[in-house]
Design a protein around this motif. Structure first.
Motif, PDB file in Angstrom:
ATOM      1  N   TYR A 210       0.837  -1.200   0.000  1.00  0.00           N
ATOM      2  CA  TYR A 210       0.000   0.000   0.000  1.00  0.00           C
ATOM      3  C   TYR A 210       0.874   1.254   0.000  1.00  0.00           C
ATOM      4  O   TYR A 210       2.002   1.247   0.487  1.00  0.00           O
ATOM      5  CB  TYR A 210      -0.911   0.014   1.228  1.00  0.00           C
ATOM      6  CG  TYR A 210      -1.695  -1.260   1.428  1.00  0.00           C
ATOM      7  CD1 TYR A 210      -2.813  -1.544   0.654  1.00  0.00           C
ATOM      8  CD2 TYR A 210      -1.315  -2.190   2.400  1.00  0.00           C
ATOM      9  CE1 TYR A 210      -3.534  -2.710   0.841  1.00  0.00           C
ATOM     10  CE2 TYR A 210      -2.031  -3.364   2.590  1.00  0.00           C
ATOM     11  CZ  TYR A 210      -3.137  -3.617   1.812  1.00  0.00           C
ATOM     12  OH  TYR A 210      -3.846  -4.771   1.995  1.00  0.00           O
ATOM     13  N   ASP A 211       0.306   2.339  -0.530  1.00  0.00           N
ATOM     14  CA  ASP A 211       1.005   3.622  -0.601  1.00  0.00           C
ATOM     15  C   ASP A 211       0.303   4.628   0.305  1.00  0.00           C
ATOM     16  O   ASP A 211      -0.745   5.178  -0.059  1.00  0.00           O
ATOM     17  CB  ASP A 211       1.021   4.133  -2.038  1.00  0.00           C
ATOM     18  CG  ASP A 211       1.856   5.387  -2.204  1.00  0.00           C
ATOM     19  OD1 ASP A 211       2.344   5.918  -1.182  1.00  0.00           O
ATOM     20  OD2 ASP A 211       2.013   5.855  -3.347  1.00  0.00           O
ATOM     21  N   PRO A 212       0.841   4.893   1.513  1.00  0.00           N
ATOM     22  CA  PRO A 212       0.204   5.875   2.406  1.00  0.00           C
ATOM     23  C   PRO A 212       0.142   7.268   1.796  1.00  0.00           C
ATOM     24  O   PRO A 212      -0.751   8.056   2.144  1.00  0.00           O
ATOM     25  CB  PRO A 212       1.103   5.848   3.652  1.00  0.00           C
ATOM     26  CG  PRO A 212       1.809   4.530   3.598  1.00  0.00           C
ATOM     27  CD  PRO A 212       2.004   4.255   2.140  1.00  0.00           C
ATOM     28  N   GLY A 213       1.076   7.591   0.893  1.00  0.00           N
ATOM     29  CA  GLY A 213       1.073   8.916   0.274  1.00  0.00           C
ATOM     30  C   GLY A 213      -0.012   9.100  -0.762  1.00  0.00           C
ATOM     31  O   GLY A 213      -0.233  10.214  -1.229  1.00  0.00           O
ATOM     32  N   ARG A 214      -0.688   8.050  -1.136  1.00  0.00           N
ATOM     33  CA  ARG A 214      -1.780   8.116  -2.102  1.00  0.00           C
ATOM     34  C   ARG A 214      -3.055   7.567  -1.460  1.00  0.00           C
ATOM     35  O   ARG A 214      -3.766   6.736  -2.015  1.00  0.00           O
ATOM     36  CB  ARG A 214      -1.433   7.321  -3.360  1.00  0.00           C
ATOM     37  CG  ARG A 214      -2.430   7.496  -4.504  1.00  0.00           C
ATOM     38  CD  ARG A 214      -2.103   6.620  -5.677  1.00  0.00           C
ATOM     39  NE  ARG A 214      -1.017   7.157  -6.451  1.00  0.00           N
ATOM     40  CZ  ARG A 214      -1.151   8.018  -7.450  1.00  0.00           C
ATOM     41  NH1 ARG A 214      -2.357   8.442  -7.791  1.00  0.00           N
ATOM     42  NH2 ARG A 214      -0.112   8.463  -8.120  1.00  0.00           N
ATOM     43  N   GLY A 215      -3.334   8.004  -0.261  1.00  0.00           N
ATOM     44  CA  GLY A 215      -4.542   7.565   0.412  1.00  0.00           C
ATOM     45  C   GLY A 215      -4.567   6.083   0.703  1.00  0.00           C
ATOM     46  O   GLY A 215      -5.625   5.461   0.694  1.00  0.00           O
ATOM     47  N   TRP A 216      -3.413   5.486   0.938  1.00  0.00           N
ATOM     48  CA  TRP A 216      -3.287   4.059   1.228  1.00  0.00           C
ATOM     49  C   TRP A 216      -3.841   3.206   0.082  1.00  0.00           C
ATOM     50  O   TRP A 216      -4.444   2.161   0.284  1.00  0.00           O
ATOM     51  CB  TRP A 216      -3.952   3.690   2.557  1.00  0.00           C
ATOM     52  CG  TRP A 216      -3.157   4.139   3.732  1.00  0.00           C
ATOM     53  CD1 TRP A 216      -3.119   5.396   4.257  1.00  0.00           C
ATOM     54  CD2 TRP A 216      -2.251   3.361   4.514  1.00  0.00           C
ATOM     55  NE1 TRP A 216      -2.260   5.448   5.324  1.00  0.00           N
ATOM     56  CE2 TRP A 216      -1.723   4.205   5.510  1.00  0.00           C
ATOM     57  CE3 TRP A 216      -1.854   2.023   4.495  1.00  0.00           C
ATOM     58  CZ2 TRP A 216      -0.792   3.774   6.452  1.00  0.00           C
ATOM     59  CZ3 TRP A 216      -0.945   1.586   5.429  1.00  0.00           C
ATOM     60  CH2 TRP A 216      -0.415   2.458   6.402  1.00  0.00           C
ATOM     61  N   ALA A 217      -3.605   3.675  -1.136  1.00  0.00           N
ATOM     62  CA  ALA A 217      -4.026   2.905  -2.295  1.00  0.00           C
ATOM     63  C   ALA A 217      -3.194   1.635  -2.404  1.00  0.00           C
ATOM     64  O   ALA A 217      -1.996   1.632  -2.106  1.00  0.00           O
ATOM     65  CB  ALA A 217      -3.871   3.733  -3.566  1.00  0.00           C
ATOM     66  N   MET A 218      -3.827   0.554  -2.850  1.00  0.00           N
ATOM     67  CA  MET A 218      -3.105  -0.694  -3.043  1.00  0.00           C
ATOM     68  C   MET A 218      -2.380  -0.655  -4.380  1.00  0.00           C
ATOM     69  O   MET A 218      -2.970  -0.353  -5.414  1.00  0.00           O
ATOM     70  CB  MET A 218      -4.063  -1.881  -3.024  1.00  0.00           C
ATOM     71  CG  MET A 218      -3.364  -3.217  -3.155  1.00  0.00           C
ATOM     72  SD  MET A 218      -4.500  -4.612  -2.981  1.00  0.00           S
ATOM     73  CE  MET A 218      -5.572  -4.330  -4.385  1.00  0.00           C
ATOM     74  N   LEU A 219      -1.065  -0.933  -4.346  1.00  0.00           N
ATOM     75  CA  LEU A 219      -0.271  -0.942  -5.566  1.00  0.00           C
ATOM     76  C   LEU A 219      -0.230  -2.326  -6.196  1.00  0.00           C
ATOM     77  O   LEU A 219      -0.271  -2.459  -7.416  1.00  0.00           O
ATOM     78  CB  LEU A 219       1.159  -0.470  -5.275  1.00  0.00           C
ATOM     79  CG  LEU A 219       1.292   0.925  -4.642  1.00  0.00           C
ATOM     80  CD1 LEU A 219       2.758   1.273  -4.459  1.00  0.00           C
ATOM     81  CD2 LEU A 219       0.585   1.976  -5.486  1.00  0.00           C
ATOM     82  N   ARG A 220      -0.155  -3.356  -5.384  1.00  0.00           N
ATOM     83  CA  ARG A 220      -0.105  -4.719  -5.912  1.00  0.00           C
ATOM     84  C   ARG A 220      -0.431  -5.707  -4.793  1.00  0.00           C
ATOM     85  O   ARG A 220      -0.339  -5.389  -3.625  1.00  0.00           O
ATOM     86  CB  ARG A 220       1.266  -5.035  -6.502  1.00  0.00           C
ATOM     87  CG  ARG A 220       2.417  -4.985  -5.513  1.00  0.00           C
ATOM     88  CD  ARG A 220       3.750  -5.267  -6.194  1.00  0.00           C
ATOM     89  NE  ARG A 220       4.870  -5.270  -5.268  1.00  0.00           N
ATOM     90  CZ  ARG A 220       5.556  -4.184  -4.937  1.00  0.00           C
ATOM     91  NH1 ARG A 220       5.244  -3.028  -5.492  1.00  0.00           N
ATOM     92  NH2 ARG A 220       6.558  -4.273  -4.094  1.00  0.00           N
ATOM     93  N   ARG A 221      -0.795  -6.901  -5.198  1.00  0.00           N
ATOM     94  CA  ARG A 221      -1.000  -7.991  -4.255  1.00  0.00           C
ATOM     95  C   ARG A 221      -0.666  -9.300  -4.952  1.00  0.00           C
ATOM     96  O   ARG A 221      -0.830  -9.455  -6.166  1.00  0.00           O
ATOM     97  CB  ARG A 221      -2.428  -7.989  -3.719  1.00  0.00           C
ATOM     98  CG  ARG A 221      -3.473  -8.205  -4.795  1.00  0.00           C
ATOM     99  CD  ARG A 221      -4.096  -9.568  -4.690  1.00  0.00           C
ATOM    100  NE  ARG A 221      -5.153  -9.731  -5.680  1.00  0.00           N
ATOM    101  CZ  ARG A 221      -4.978 -10.391  -6.811  1.00  0.00           C
ATOM    102  NH1 ARG A 221      -3.805 -10.900  -7.102  1.00  0.00           N
ATOM    103  NH2 ARG A 221      -5.978 -10.529  -7.660  1.00  0.00           N
ATOM    104  N   VAL A 222      -0.167 -10.259  -4.180  1.00  0.00           N
ATOM    105  CA  VAL A 222       0.242 -11.557  -4.693  1.00  0.00           C
ATOM    106  C   VAL A 222      -0.390 -12.634  -3.822  1.00  0.00           C
ATOM    107  O   VAL A 222      -0.428 -12.502  -2.595  1.00  0.00           O
ATOM    108  CB  VAL A 222       1.778 -11.720  -4.698  1.00  0.00           C
ATOM    109  CG1 VAL A 222       2.173 -13.061  -5.300  1.00  0.00           C
ATOM    110  CG2 VAL A 222       2.436 -10.585  -5.473  1.00  0.00           C
ATOM    111  N   ILE A 223      -0.858 -13.705  -4.443  1.00  0.00           N
ATOM    112  CA  ILE A 223      -1.415 -14.848  -3.732  1.00  0.00           C
ATOM    113  C   ILE A 223      -0.655 -16.092  -4.145  1.00  0.00           C
ATOM    114  O   ILE A 223      -0.452 -16.331  -5.342  1.00  0.00           O
ATOM    115  CB  ILE A 223      -2.915 -15.023  -4.033  1.00  0.00           C
ATOM    116  CG1 ILE A 223      -3.700 -13.792  -3.585  1.00  0.00           C
ATOM    117  CG2 ILE A 223      -3.466 -16.269  -3.354  1.00  0.00           C
ATOM    118  CD1 ILE A 223      -5.141 -13.826  -3.988  1.00  0.00           C
ATOM    119  N   ARG A 224      -0.240 -16.882  -3.181  1.00  0.00           N
ATOM    120  CA  ARG A 224       0.475 -18.127  -3.456  1.00  0.00           C
ATOM    121  C   ARG A 224      -0.026 -19.231  -2.537  1.00  0.00           C
ATOM    122  O   ARG A 224      -0.605 -18.955  -1.488  1.00  0.00           O
ATOM    123  CB  ARG A 224       1.990 -17.954  -3.255  1.00  0.00           C
ATOM    124  CG  ARG A 224       2.651 -16.982  -4.215  1.00  0.00           C
ATOM    125  CD  ARG A 224       4.160 -16.986  -4.019  1.00  0.00           C
ATOM    126  NE  ARG A 224       4.830 -16.094  -4.958  1.00  0.00           N
ATOM    127  CZ  ARG A 224       5.096 -14.822  -4.706  1.00  0.00           C
ATOM    128  NH1 ARG A 224       4.722 -14.297  -3.540  1.00  0.00           N
ATOM    129  NH2 ARG A 224       5.697 -14.076  -5.597  1.00  0.00           N
TER     130      ARG A 224
END
Length: 343
Positions: A210-224
């Motif tokens: 997450y990016d706190p500087g962009r309103g905690w927007a999610m940048l990426r996620r991975v599932i394994r």
């Protein structure tokens, strides 16, 4: 005394439900700053609509990438807090089973599915109509599970709000720490989870940045699947560089890997609207069909609901458009695991 206090604090941290082995400072930010930002983000996104184009590719082991079954699909999403319209419009039909145009529409009174089987067809055909609240809710849950990355790209998991994700009984946060990438301070969370609908309770490992500087927007996620190599599902969200809003999406991509092939799906957003769409756009008349209960010429009462043809399932012919199917990932990983055990 200091040692006893430290041990007690560590024990409390490890036994807290849903939270274990996370950095204190980063965990506090995630719980306080992140959750409030995600709640505001969800409220802001509820009235936005957007349109874009989906392309997908398949790459088998040792082969070049090729367009997948559903290549080049225009997608339109209209949202209101109590309404949803999800439309797909194909520019080409790679096989006879594909539907040229598809729309799932939900309003407070009813939900319906309309299709145009062929590109040359002018009129929409009703294929499914639900007038009960339970059926309508199932329709909403179904489309969010299948196409959550298109309906709500800012969410980690289609059917669960981000500010509620770590409170779910099937999720355990393992670690939350601060990372720096390209001069930005980001927050990375790692967690285990299982799906309630999974009868085998397949354990999955997730990681989200997450990016706190962009309103905690999610940048990426991975599932394994822990212990299983070659199986993963990774999503990335690209934002407009000049717009700090977490709703300034430009591109959403999902890369699903299996031992035998790799599927890459990309949704490039063409336009985003903040203007709320009118109520009428979520009704049957918007698709050229009579409204439920509309007065007829030869009857004093209202018309009965139009009778749809035998249902083939609202998702037929375009399930390949689903970018993130956790259940499919679970089944694939389980099959690989069983195969290795019997080898």
């Amino acid at each position: 005394m200091w040692l006893v206090t430290r041990c007690v604090a560590m024990a409390l941290l490890l036994t807290s439900p849903g939270w274990s082995w996370a950095d204190d400072a980063t965990l506090t930010r995630l719980k306080v700053e992140g959750r409030s930002a995600w709640r505001a983000l969800e409220e802001s996104a509820a009235t936005r609509s957007w349109a874009g184009r989906v392309t997908d590719e398949v790459q088998k082991t040792g082969e070049a990438k090729q367009p997948a079954r559903h290549h080049g699909v225009e997608v339109v999403v209209r949202r209101r807090p109590d309404r949803l319209a999800f439309e797909t419009h194909r520019q080409e039909l790679p096989d006879k089973q594909s539907v040229a145009h598809f729309a799932l529409v939900i309003n407070p009174a009813y939900s319906f599915v309309v299709t145009k089987p062929q590109l040359t067809t002018k009129n929409w055909a009703l294929s499914n109509l639900a007038v009960s609240a339970a059926e309508t809710e199932r329709s909403r849950q179904g489309v969010e599970m299948e196409h959550g990355w298109l309906i709500a790209p800012h969410r980690f998991y289609a059917g669960v709000r981000m500010d509620e994700w770590f409170d779910q009984p099937f999720v355990t946060l393992l670690q939350a720490d601060a990372v720096r990438e390209d001069g930005r301070e980001l927050v990375r969370a790692t967690f285990d989870f299982t799906l309630p609908a999974d009868p085998n309770r397949t354990a999955l490992r997730g990681e989200a940045v997450y990016d706190p500087g962009r309103g905690w927007a999610m940048l990426r996620r991975v599932i394994r699947r822990p212990g299983v190599s070659g199986v993963s599902d990774e999503a990335k969200i690209q934002y407009a560089g000049t717009d700090p809003s977490p709703l300034a999406w430009e591109r959403v991509s999902v890369n699903s890997k299996l031992p035998s092939r790799e599927l890459i799906k990309t949704f490039t957003i063409k336009s985003i609207s903040q203007e709320p769409s009118p109520d009428e756009s979520y009704t049957l008349p918007a698709y050229g069909l009579p409204e439920i209960g509309a007065p007829g010429d030869d009857q004093a009462g209202g018309q009965p609901p139009p009778t749809p043809p035998p249902s083939r399932g609202w998702g037929w012919g375009w399930l390949g458009l689903a970018a993130f199917s956790v259940v499919g990932l679970c089944l694939a990983a389980t099959a690989v695991y069983r195969k290795r055990r019997t080898a």
